[in-house]
Structure formats: C-alpha cells, structure tokens
Design a protein around this motif. Structure first.
Motif, short mmCIF file in Angstrom:
data_model
loop_
_atom_site.label_atom_id
_atom_site.label_comp_id
_atom_site.label_asym_id
_atom_site.label_seq_id
_atom_site.Cartn_x
_atom_site.Cartn_y
_atom_site.Cartn_z
N ALA A 155 0.78 27.45 -7.25
CA ALA A 155 -0.52 26.91 -7.50
C ALA A 155 -0.43 25.92 -8.68
N ALA A 156 0.45 26.05 -9.41
CA ALA A 156 0.64 24.87 -10.56
C ALA A 156 1.40 23.80 -10.06
N LEU A 157 2.21 23.97 -9.05
CA LEU A 157 2.71 22.99 -8.52
C LEU A 157 1.69 22.12 -7.81
N ASP A 158 0.96 22.59 -6.87
CA ASP A 158 -0.38 21.98 -6.26
C ASP A 158 -1.20 21.10 -7.27
N VAL A 159 -1.33 21.46 -8.57
CA VAL A 159 -2.05 20.78 -9.70
C VAL A 159 -1.30 19.63 -10.32
N LEU A 160 -0.04 19.78 -10.18
CA LEU A 160 0.94 18.86 -10.64
C LEU A 160 0.76 17.70 -9.59
N ILE A 161 1.03 18.00 -8.52
CA ILE A 161 0.89 17.04 -7.21
C ILE A 161 -0.39 16.37 -7.41
N GLU A 162 -1.49 17.17 -7.39
CA GLU A 162 -2.92 16.39 -7.40
C GLU A 162 -2.98 15.65 -8.39
N ASN B 151 0.93 -1.21 -0.05
CA ASN B 151 0.05 0.18 -0.08
C ASN B 151 0.82 1.23 -0.25
N GLU B 152 2.05 1.26 -0.95
CA GLU B 152 2.68 2.46 -0.77
C GLU B 152 2.16 3.77 -1.35
N PRO B 153 2.36 4.66 -0.65
CA PRO B 153 1.48 6.00 -1.07
C PRO B 153 2.49 6.77 -2.33
N VAL B 154 2.05 7.62 -3.19
CA VAL B 154 2.60 8.01 -4.28
C VAL B 154 3.72 8.67 -3.99
N PHE B 155 3.64 9.63 -2.57
CA PHE B 155 5.03 10.19 -1.90
C PHE B 155 4.85 10.00 -0.52
N HIS B 156 6.19 9.97 -0.10
CA HIS B 156 6.34 9.60 0.91
C HIS B 156 6.66 10.78 2.03
N ALA B 157 6.67 11.85 1.47
CA ALA B 157 6.96 13.11 2.50
C ALA B 157 6.47 14.36 1.40
N GLU B 158 6.01 15.45 2.46
CA GLU B 158 5.68 16.93 1.70
C GLU B 158 6.82 17.15 0.66
N TRP B 159 8.24 17.19 1.11
CA TRP B 159 9.25 17.60 0.38
C TRP B 159 9.39 16.73 -0.82
N GLU B 160 8.90 15.57 -0.84
CA GLU B 160 9.06 14.94 -2.14
C GLU B 160 7.82 15.32 -3.22
N ARG B 161 6.67 15.58 -2.72
CA ARG B 161 5.74 16.07 -3.51
C ARG B 161 6.09 17.48 -4.15
N ARG B 162 6.89 18.53 -3.47
CA ARG B 162 7.32 19.70 -3.77
C ARG B 162 8.36 19.57 -4.76
N ALA B 163 9.30 18.78 -4.46
CA ALA B 163 10.56 18.45 -5.22
C ALA B 163 10.14 18.00 -6.69
N GLU C 169 14.32 18.75 3.41
CA GLU C 169 13.31 19.45 3.81
C GLU C 169 13.39 21.05 3.52
N LEU C 170 14.49 21.27 4.28
CA LEU C 170 14.66 22.87 4.38
C LEU C 170 15.01 23.18 2.98
N ARG C 171 15.85 22.51 2.36
CA ARG C 171 16.37 22.92 0.94
C ARG C 171 15.40 22.91 -0.01
N VAL C 172 14.31 21.93 -0.02
CA VAL C 172 13.15 21.97 -0.99
C VAL C 172 12.32 23.41 -0.66
N ARG C 173 12.38 23.54 0.60
CA ARG C 173 11.34 24.70 1.06
C ARG C 173 12.09 25.97 0.47
N ALA C 174 13.30 26.11 0.83
CA ALA C 174 14.21 27.29 0.41
C ALA C 174 14.19 27.42 -1.18
N LEU C 175 14.00 26.17 -1.85
CA LEU C 175 14.37 26.43 -3.44
C LEU C 175 13.01 26.88 -3.80
N GLU C 176 11.90 26.23 -3.60
CA GLU C 176 10.53 26.74 -3.77
C GLU C 176 10.46 28.24 -3.52
N THR C 177 10.78 28.69 -2.41
CA THR C 177 10.48 30.12 -2.00
C THR C 177 11.43 30.96 -3.03
#
Lengths: 222, 214
Positions: free
Chosen positions: B44-51, A21-33, B25-33
């Motif tokens: 907002a586009a990032l949110d759509v990609l993830i969703e 039951n693996e999730p698509v991402f394992h942490a919020e930073w993965e989603r954003r990266a 996590e800190l690096r990704v946050r800094a990068l997005e900022t």
C-alpha cells in the motif's frame, strides 16, 4: 571510482533523443522498482551514497547495457544481499526462502508523505572555517579512488574558481563506505569550457561542479 | 546506459516488451513478493509513492515558482537568494529538493543543468527526470557540447550568449529561472505558468510564446 557512470565528456553516445509527452514511468515494473527502492532505504539501513555506489560499481558493459530502473534494481538487490536481507536464489525461486532479518518495520502508507517531505538534508554544522572563499582559484586533485567519489574525471587536475559556498555537507566518499558522514565544506567550482575541452567547438561555455574541500587545493602557490 | 525506452516503447508501451524486459518484470514481481512476505515493504505504501510522483509532484510545481518570480519582484529576489526557502513558501519541499539553488537566465547567459554521474534532479519542483536526462547522450555531452545538445532539442542559441552548465555532483539541486517571454505584459501568474515548460527549467528548452497557448 572511474566507472562507466562517470560520463562527462565521453564520446560516441549519439544525439539526445527527447520523447514527446513522455510518461513518468514506461512500464508497471518501473513503477514497482522505483517504489520498492524508496521504501527499502530506511528498513535497509543504507544511505544515498551507498545506493549510488551499489549502482555504479559494476563492469562498464553491464552498466551501459541496463536501462535506468534496471540499474536501480541490481543496486537494490546488491544492498540487500550484502546485509543478508535477501538470500541468493530467493528472487529466482520467487518466494521467501529465509526468515526475515529484524528490521525497524516497513514504511506505512500513511507515513509516505511525511517521509518525502522530510527528505534527507545533507548540510551539517560547520566545525572548522572554510579554507576557500568565493573568487579563489583552486585546482581539483587528480584522484582515482577505487571506491565512491563525486569528483568527475573531466574536471580532475583542472583550475577553476570558487563561485558558491554551500556550507558543510555529508562527505559521500566516506559515507558510501560506511565510514561516517565526515562533513566538509562544499563549493561550486566553475571552469572555463575552453580549458576543459580546448578542441571543443564551443569556446564560450562555463561548467561547474559541486566539490567538497578535500577534492581541492589552492591553484596558486601561497 | 541503454535507452530501452527509445528502442522498444514508442507508442506501444506494455504489450510489446522484449524478452529481456519480461525477465526484468518477473524479477521485480518476485522481489516485491519476497519483501512483502518478509515484512520489509507494505504494498500500500508503494502505491502511494507511485501515485505521488505520477499525479502530484511534477513540473507544474516548478512552473508556479517561475510564474510567481516573473510577477513578484520581491519573490524573485528571495528565490535567487535562497531557492529552497522561497520554494517552500509554495509548499514544495522534501526529497531531492532539500538544497535548491535557482539560476537565472539573462540576455547574455543561458543556464543548463545536468548530472553527469547519475540522475540528480530537483524532484519537488520538476518531479522525476525524463529518460533523456538520465541517458548517456545527455550526461556525456551537456558539459562538453551544450550548444550541440540544445540543437538536439531544436534550438540554436546565438554565439554571443554564454552557456553556463551546472553539473549536480552533490546534494545541491539546480532550477533554471527562464526569461519571461515578450508580449505577456499584464498576464497573471496563473496564465504565465502555462508558458513554463519542464525543459525551460532544465535549460534544454525555452518557455512557450504567447501565441502557442492562445
């Protein structure tokens, strides 16, 4: 390049460990990266082969010690640093230190679906006839470029058979280096497992790679 | 490549990260900022990609393709002749699925798909790849010891059956068409789709049996 990313046949990595039951991402930073990487490709102006090279072109210990999206992240940072879209020290500072470079404009939320649906087809119109036909025996060249290539080490110098012909496709070896698409005929070349791995337990497997024409030469003298 | 997920993430996801991941996590946050400040990305586009990849695109799409092929012989023919075109009939198109080839399992041949060089995977029909597909154990062993890999997944394949491994080294993406389980005569495509697992379309697994979804 002969890097740590080229893993086919390597030993010592242990068993495959599927996660139930693996999730698509394992942490919020993965989603954003993940999302930042997809969103930056167009404004950044690089292509998929440049992205792959930016990820794999690093010391083996570095490559092997990072998780998947950590590799995406360092690849993205490198692509931006190379183009002066990001300045050394900016990430550590956590804020913009240099005015933005002119770019084509960010990906808008309303354009995401169309961008994904469009994708990035790599087939191009053929300008030369294919050198090989289905059923031909070919030998992969024993090349070791220090730059990007998609011919894995485990098939180099081996004889296989052309199984499928896919048309002409963008050639990653030049495209990754900014030297142009130079489309070439692309083939599925199939090898007997027992030829690739004479000492392996399984003597009944067959393995294919997709190989561009410059990777191949006839196996039999004309 | 390190399997951080297996090391740190079983059952306790966000709140228990290693310091190394906190730095990430800190690096990704800094990068997005920074990229947002520079106007390179719109959050907002990032949110759509993830969703999109968390809720819309996933192996359920591929299961529809397989179930249709099991119930519609003409569709199966089209699917094997031109995967991308037949899959586009169901409106599964686009990124990392521009050139899809469908390979069919038979009683004498089992197909398995890998990308030894990175993580190539048919996104429109399977979504984003699982961690194991991108991991060093799978990428290193699938081409040399595919039977051993199947064993890791809990399956033993008869020695009479040939294993055919497809290493996705170009922009062609491969989807396995598994065999329809016995005991499903008369089932609708909708019902059959529930039997089609993600792994059965990669070749590291098999469809569920009818009694497993009863």
């Amino acid at each position: 390049m002969d890097g740590a990313h080229d893993m086919g046949g390597a030993a010592g990595f242990g068993p495959v460990c599927p996660e139930a039951n693996e999730p698509v991402f394992h942490a919020e930073w993965e989603r954003r990266a993940f999302a930042v990487t997809l969103a930056m490709a167009k404004p950044g102006g690089w292509n998929i082969d440049m992205s792959r090279f930016a990820r794999e072109d690093r010391p083996p210990a570095d490559y092997l010690s990072r998780s998947y999206y950590q590799i995406w992240l360092v690849g993205l940072e490198r692509l931006m640093l190379e183009r002066d879209l990001l300045r050394p020290g900016e990430i550590e500072a956590g804020k913009m230190l240099q005015q933005p470079a002119p770019i084509s404009g960010p990906l808008a939320a309303v354009d995401v679906d169309a961008m994904l649906r469009r994708g990035g087809p790599t087939e191009r119109e053929a300008t030369t006839p294919a050198r090989f036909k289905i059923g031909d025996r070919v030998r992969t060249k024993d090349i070791h470029p220090t730059t990007h290539t998609r011919l894995p080490q485990y098939v180099r110098g081996h004889v296989g058979v052309i199984e499928l012909l896919h048309g002409c496709h963008v050639f990653p070896d030049t495209n990754a280096m900014g030297q142009g698409e130079h489309p070439h005929w692309l083939y599925t070349v199939t090898f007997d497992g027992k030829n690739l791995w004479p000492d392996a337990a399984d003597q009944r497997s067959r393995v294919s790679v997709d190989a561009w024409e410059p990777y191949l030469e006839p196996a039999d003298a004309a | 490549m390190a399997n951080h997920h297996d090391d740190h993430h079983h059952g306790h996801h966000h709140d228990h990260d290693h310091s190394e991941l906190s730095e990430t996590e800190l690096r990704v946050r800094a990068l997005e900022t920074i990229l947002t400040q520079k106007g390179y990305v719109d959050p907002a586009a990032l949110d759509v990609l993830i969703e999109t990849y968390e809720t819309k695109v996933g192996p359920r799409n591929g299961a529809q393709v397989v179930a249709k092929a099991w119930t519609d012989p003409a569709y199966r023919e089209r699917l094997l002749a031109d995967g991308s075109a037949a899959i586009a009939e169901l409106d599964y198109v686009g990124r990392q699925g521009e050139h899809i080839v469908v390979v069919e399992n038979t009683p004498s041949r089992h197909n398995m798909v890998v990308c030894t060089l990175c993580s190539c995977y048919p996104w429109p029909v399977l979504g984003l790849p699982p961690v194991w597909y991108k991991s060093a154990p799978y990428r290193s062993r699938a081409v040399k010891d595919p039977r051993g890999v199947l064993h890791d997944f809990g399956f033993e394949l008869s020695p009479d059956i040939e294993i055919r491994v497809w290493d996705s080294t170009a922009e062609i993406r491969y989807l396995v068409l598994p065999m329809r389980p016995p005991g499903t005569d008369g089932w609708s495509a909708e019902r059959l789709a529930d039997l089609v697992t993600r792994d059965s379309m990669i070749g590291t697994g098999f469809p569920k049996q009818p009694h497993e979804v009863a």
